[in-house]
Design a protein around this motif. Structure first.
Motif, PDB file in Angstrom:
ATOM      1  N   VAL A  59       0.840  -1.205   0.000  1.00 53.30           N
ATOM      2  CA  VAL A  59       0.000   0.000   0.000  1.00 53.30           C
ATOM      3  C   VAL A  59       0.872   1.252   0.000  1.00 53.30           C
ATOM      4  CG1 VAL A  59      -1.651   1.328   1.380  1.00 53.30           C
ATOM      5  CG2 VAL A  59      -1.980  -1.123   1.070  1.00 53.30           C
ATOM      6  N   VAL A  60       1.899   1.281   0.835  1.00 49.57           N
ATOM      7  CA  VAL A  60       2.773   2.452   0.926  1.00 49.57           C
ATOM      8  C   VAL A  60       3.547   2.650  -0.375  1.00 49.57           C
ATOM      9  CG1 VAL A  60       4.764   3.425   2.142  1.00 49.57           C
ATOM     10  CG2 VAL A  60       2.927   2.370   3.441  1.00 49.57           C
ATOM     11  N   ALA A  61       4.046   1.573  -0.977  1.00 46.83           N
ATOM     12  CA  ALA A  61       4.792   1.679  -2.230  1.00 46.83           C
ATOM     13  C   ALA A  61       3.898   2.181  -3.360  1.00 46.83           C
ATOM     14  CB  ALA A  61       5.419   0.335  -2.592  1.00 46.83           C
ATOM     15  N   VAL A  62       2.678   1.658  -3.453  1.00 50.18           N
ATOM     16  CA  VAL A  62       1.743   2.120  -4.484  1.00 50.18           C
ATOM     17  C   VAL A  62       1.394   3.584  -4.245  1.00 50.18           C
ATOM     18  CG1 VAL A  62      -0.614   1.841  -5.365  1.00 50.18           C
ATOM     19  CG2 VAL A  62       0.840  -0.160  -5.024  1.00 50.18           C
ATOM     20  N   ARG A  63       1.243   3.955  -2.993  1.00 48.92           N
ATOM     21  CA  ARG A  63       0.982   5.366  -2.669  1.00 48.92           C
ATOM     22  C   ARG A  63       2.140   6.243  -3.145  1.00 48.92           C
ATOM     23  NH1 ARG A  63       1.732   9.308   1.200  1.00 48.92           N
ATOM     24  NH2 ARG A  63      -0.110  10.522   1.703  1.00 48.92           N
ATOM     25  N   GLY A  64       3.359   5.735  -3.034  1.00 47.24           N
ATOM     26  CA  GLY A  64       4.526   6.465  -3.510  1.00 47.24           C
ATOM     27  C   GLY A  64       4.511   6.674  -5.009  1.00 47.24           C
ATOM     28  N   LEU A  65       3.844   5.779  -5.730  1.00 47.65           N
ATOM     29  CA  LEU A  65       3.725   5.932  -7.180  1.00 47.65           C
ATOM     30  C   LEU A  65       2.599   6.879  -7.575  1.00 47.65           C
ATOM     31  CD1 LEU A  65       4.131   2.189  -8.245  1.00 47.65           C
ATOM     32  CD2 LEU A  65       5.843   4.015  -8.429  1.00 47.65           C
ATOM     33  N   LEU A  66       1.589   7.005  -6.726  1.00 40.73           N
ATOM     34  CA  LEU A  66       0.390   7.744  -7.106  1.00 40.73           C
ATOM     35  C   LEU A  66       0.270   9.135  -6.504  1.00 40.73           C
ATOM     36  CD1 LEU A  66      -2.190   4.822  -6.787  1.00 40.73           C
ATOM     37  CD2 LEU A  66      -1.013   5.615  -8.844  1.00 40.73           C
ATOM     38  N   VAL A  67       0.777   9.339  -5.290  1.00 42.19           N
ATOM     39  CA  VAL A  67       0.553  10.594  -4.566  1.00 42.19           C
ATOM     40  C   VAL A  67       1.818  11.443  -4.580  1.00 42.19           C
ATOM     41  CG1 VAL A  67      -0.072  11.588  -2.332  1.00 42.19           C
ATOM     42  CG2 VAL A  67      -1.169   9.486  -3.105  1.00 42.19           C
ATOM     43  N   GLU A  68       1.658  12.701  -4.903  1.00 43.56           N
ATOM     44  CA  GLU A  68       2.782  13.638  -4.948  1.00 43.56           C
ATOM     45  C   GLU A  68       3.380  13.832  -3.556  1.00 43.56           C
ATOM     46  OE1 GLU A  68       5.253  15.463  -7.382  1.00 43.56           O
ATOM     47  OE2 GLU A  68       3.319  14.774  -8.137  1.00 43.56           O
ATOM     48  N   GLU A  69       4.696  13.993  -3.513  1.00 45.52           N
ATOM     49  CA  GLU A  69       5.397  14.167  -2.239  1.00 45.52           C
ATOM     50  C   GLU A  69       5.011  15.502  -1.599  1.00 45.52           C
ATOM     51  OE1 GLU A  69       9.877  13.577  -0.469  1.00 45.52           O
ATOM     52  OE2 GLU A  69       9.529  13.491  -2.617  1.00 45.52           O
ATOM     53  N   GLU A  70       4.754  15.452  -0.278  1.00 43.12           N
ATOM     54  CA  GLU A  70       4.402  16.658   0.467  1.00 43.12           C
ATOM     55  C   GLU A  70       5.673  17.342   0.954  1.00 43.12           C
ATOM     56  OE1 GLU A  70       1.805  15.709   3.685  1.00 43.12           O
ATOM     57  OE2 GLU A  70       0.516  14.481   2.427  1.00 43.12           O
ATOM     58  N   ALA A  71       5.593  18.636   1.077  1.00 43.80           N
ATOM     59  CA  ALA A  71       6.731  19.370   1.627  1.00 43.80           C
ATOM     60  C   ALA A  71       6.864  19.035   3.108  1.00 43.80           C
ATOM     61  CB  ALA A  71       6.519  20.874   1.455  1.00 43.80           C
ATOM     62  N   PRO A  72       8.089  18.847   3.601  1.00 45.05           N
ATOM     63  CA  PRO A  72       8.250  18.504   5.023  1.00 45.05           C
ATOM     64  C   PRO A  72       7.796  19.645   5.920  1.00 45.05           C
ATOM     65  CG  PRO A  72      10.379  18.898   3.988  1.00 45.05           C
ATOM     66  CD  PRO A  72       9.353  18.960   2.913  1.00 45.05           C
ATOM     67  N   ARG A  73       7.195  19.267   7.030  1.00 44.33           N
ATOM     68  CA  ARG A  73       6.764  20.262   8.017  1.00 44.33           C
ATOM     69  C   ARG A  73       7.888  20.505   8.994  1.00 44.33           C
ATOM     70  NH1 ARG A  73       0.471  19.169   9.258  1.00 44.33           N
ATOM     71  NH2 ARG A  73      -0.117  18.807   7.124  1.00 44.33           N
ATOM     72  N   GLY A  74       7.791  21.598   9.699  1.00 38.32           N
ATOM     73  CA  GLY A  74       8.833  21.949  10.655  1.00 38.32           C
ATOM     74  C   GLY A  74       8.856  21.021  11.857  1.00 38.32           C
ATOM     75  N   PHE A  75      10.012  20.908  12.467  1.00 36.42           N
ATOM     76  CA  PHE A  75      10.207  20.093  13.654  1.00 36.42           C
ATOM     77  C   PHE A  75       9.873  20.925  14.881  1.00 36.42           C
ATOM     78  CE2 PHE A  75      12.918  18.690  17.145  1.00 36.42           C
ATOM     79  CZ  PHE A  75      12.574  17.358  17.207  1.00 36.42           C
ATOM     80  N   THR A  76       9.139  20.351  15.827  1.00 36.10           N
ATOM     81  CA  THR A  76       8.820  21.083  17.053  1.00 36.10           C
ATOM     82  C   THR A  76       9.334  20.318  18.264  1.00 36.10           C
ATOM     83  OG1 THR A  76       6.675  20.015  17.343  1.00 36.10           O
ATOM     84  CG2 THR A  76       6.702  22.016  16.035  1.00 36.10           C
ATOM     85  N   TRP A  77      10.054  21.009  19.082  1.00 36.79           N
ATOM     86  CA  TRP A  77      10.527  20.424  20.339  1.00 36.79           C
ATOM     87  C   TRP A  77       9.360  20.181  21.274  1.00 36.79           C
ATOM     88  CZ3 TRP A  77      14.998  18.233  21.113  1.00 36.79           C
ATOM     89  CH2 TRP A  77      16.072  18.573  20.302  1.00 36.79           C
ATOM     90  N   ARG A  78       8.371  21.038  21.223  1.00 36.05           N
ATOM     91  CA  ARG A  78       7.200  20.912  22.098  1.00 36.05           C
ATOM     92  C   ARG A  78       6.514  19.570  21.883  1.00 36.05           C
ATOM     93  NH1 ARG A  78       1.707  22.021  21.231  1.00 36.05           N
ATOM     94  NH2 ARG A  78       0.577  22.476  23.144  1.00 36.05           N
ATOM     95  N   GLY A  79       6.297  19.191  20.623  1.00 36.33           N
ATOM     96  CA  GLY A  79       5.650  17.924  20.311  1.00 36.33           C
ATOM     97  C   GLY A  79       6.460  16.735  20.801  1.00 36.33           C
ATOM     98  N   LEU A  80       7.755  16.775  20.559  1.00 38.71           N
ATOM     99  CA  LEU A  80       8.626  15.686  21.000  1.00 38.71           C
ATOM    100  C   LEU A  80       8.600  15.556  22.519  1.00 38.71           C
ATOM    101  CD1 LEU A  80      10.845  13.560  20.391  1.00 38.71           C
ATOM    102  CD2 LEU A  80      12.493  15.424  20.637  1.00 38.71           C
ATOM    103  N   LEU A  81       8.707  16.664  23.214  1.00 38.56           N
ATOM    104  CA  LEU A  81       8.719  16.632  24.677  1.00 38.56           C
ATOM    105  C   LEU A  81       7.382  16.171  25.255  1.00 38.56           C
ATOM    106  CD1 LEU A  81      10.797  19.858  25.426  1.00 38.56           C
ATOM    107  CD2 LEU A  81      11.543  17.471  25.563  1.00 38.56           C
ATOM    108  N   LEU A  82       6.275  16.550  24.630  1.00 40.33           N
ATOM    109  CA  LEU A  82       4.965  16.121  25.120  1.00 40.33           C
ATOM    110  C   LEU A  82       4.752  14.618  24.938  1.00 40.33           C
ATOM    111  CD1 LEU A  82       2.666  19.072  24.026  1.00 40.33           C
ATOM    112  CD2 LEU A  82       3.084  18.283  26.362  1.00 40.33           C
ATOM    113  N   VAL A  83       5.201  14.070  23.828  1.00 41.34           N
ATOM    114  CA  VAL A  83       5.058  12.630  23.611  1.00 41.34           C
ATOM    115  C   VAL A  83       5.926  11.856  24.598  1.00 41.34           C
ATOM    116  CG1 VAL A  83       5.495  10.762  21.966  1.00 41.34           C
ATOM    117  CG2 VAL A  83       4.344  12.832  21.211  1.00 41.34           C
ATOM    118  N   ILE A  84       7.158  12.309  24.801  1.00 42.74           N
ATOM    119  CA  ILE A  84       8.038  11.658  25.781  1.00 42.74           C
ATOM    120  C   ILE A  84       7.459  11.789  27.188  1.00 42.74           C
ATOM    121  CG2 ILE A  84      10.312  11.760  26.880  1.00 42.74           C
ATOM    122  CD1 ILE A  84      11.426  12.511  24.094  1.00 42.74           C
ATOM    123  N   ALA A  85       6.978  12.980  27.524  1.00 44.58           N
ATOM    124  CA  ALA A  85       6.408  13.205  28.856  1.00 44.58           C
ATOM    125  C   ALA A  85       5.177  12.331  29.086  1.00 44.58           C
ATOM    126  CB  ALA A  85       6.044  14.676  29.024  1.00 44.58           C
TER     127      ALA A  85
END
Length: 154
Positions: A59-85
């Motif tokens: 499914v993921v490989a076929v999606r790679g053939l059909l769906v255009e690549e999205e621009a990467p989103r920014g990294f947030t320290w807040r999100g990482l710290l909340l998941v770890i916490a």
């Protein structure tokens, strides 16, 4: 010219990696006894999981053939710290307060990491996940996890 058919290289290569790992586990487990769903052999669980991994990879490989690549989103320290916490909080609370306290807190704190956070959806998810985990892990599998911990009078 074949590279141009791949619209999202990251998804396509991830799908191939899933397929390779799944196929490797299927190959390794083929010498073991499979058994039946009622009386599972040593190969049953690995083969089922490896097959699911191969399907996800397809499914993921076929999606790679059909769906255009999205621009990467920014990294947030807040999100990482909340998941770890939230994970640390779950580990600290599960024995003393029980699953009815630890799981909803895990869901709510980790959900705060998302930019699409909504309280109503998070509350529904927390209640549903808590009920599901208690039903599966405590009652169906019999794991010794307190539903209501000693801190709350049990």
């Amino acid at each position: 010219m074949a590279i141009r058919a791949i619209r999202n290289q990251k998804d396509f290569l991830s799908g191939l990696m899933f397929i390779a790992f799944g196929a490797a586990f299927i190959f390794i487990a083929q010498d073991y006894s499979f058994g039946t769903p009622r009386r599972m052999g040593p190969a049953f669980f690995p083969l089922v999981l490896a097959s699911i991994l191969v399907l996800i990879g397809l499914v993921v490989a076929v999606r790679g053939l059909l769906v255009e690549e999205e621009a990467p989103r920014g990294f947030t320290w807040r999100g990482l710290l909340l998941v770890i916490a939230s994970t640390v909080l779950f580990g600290a609370l599960v024995r003393g307060a029980g699953l009815v306290v630890a799981l909803p807190l895990l869901v709510c704190v980790s959900a705060l990491a998302s930019h699409m956070f909504k309280w109503k959806i998070t509350a529904i998810l927390a209640v549903g996940l808590t009920a599901f985990c208690i039903a599966v892990f405590v009652y169906a599998l019999g794991l010794p996890m307190p539903v209501i911990g000693p801190w709350l009078g049990r």
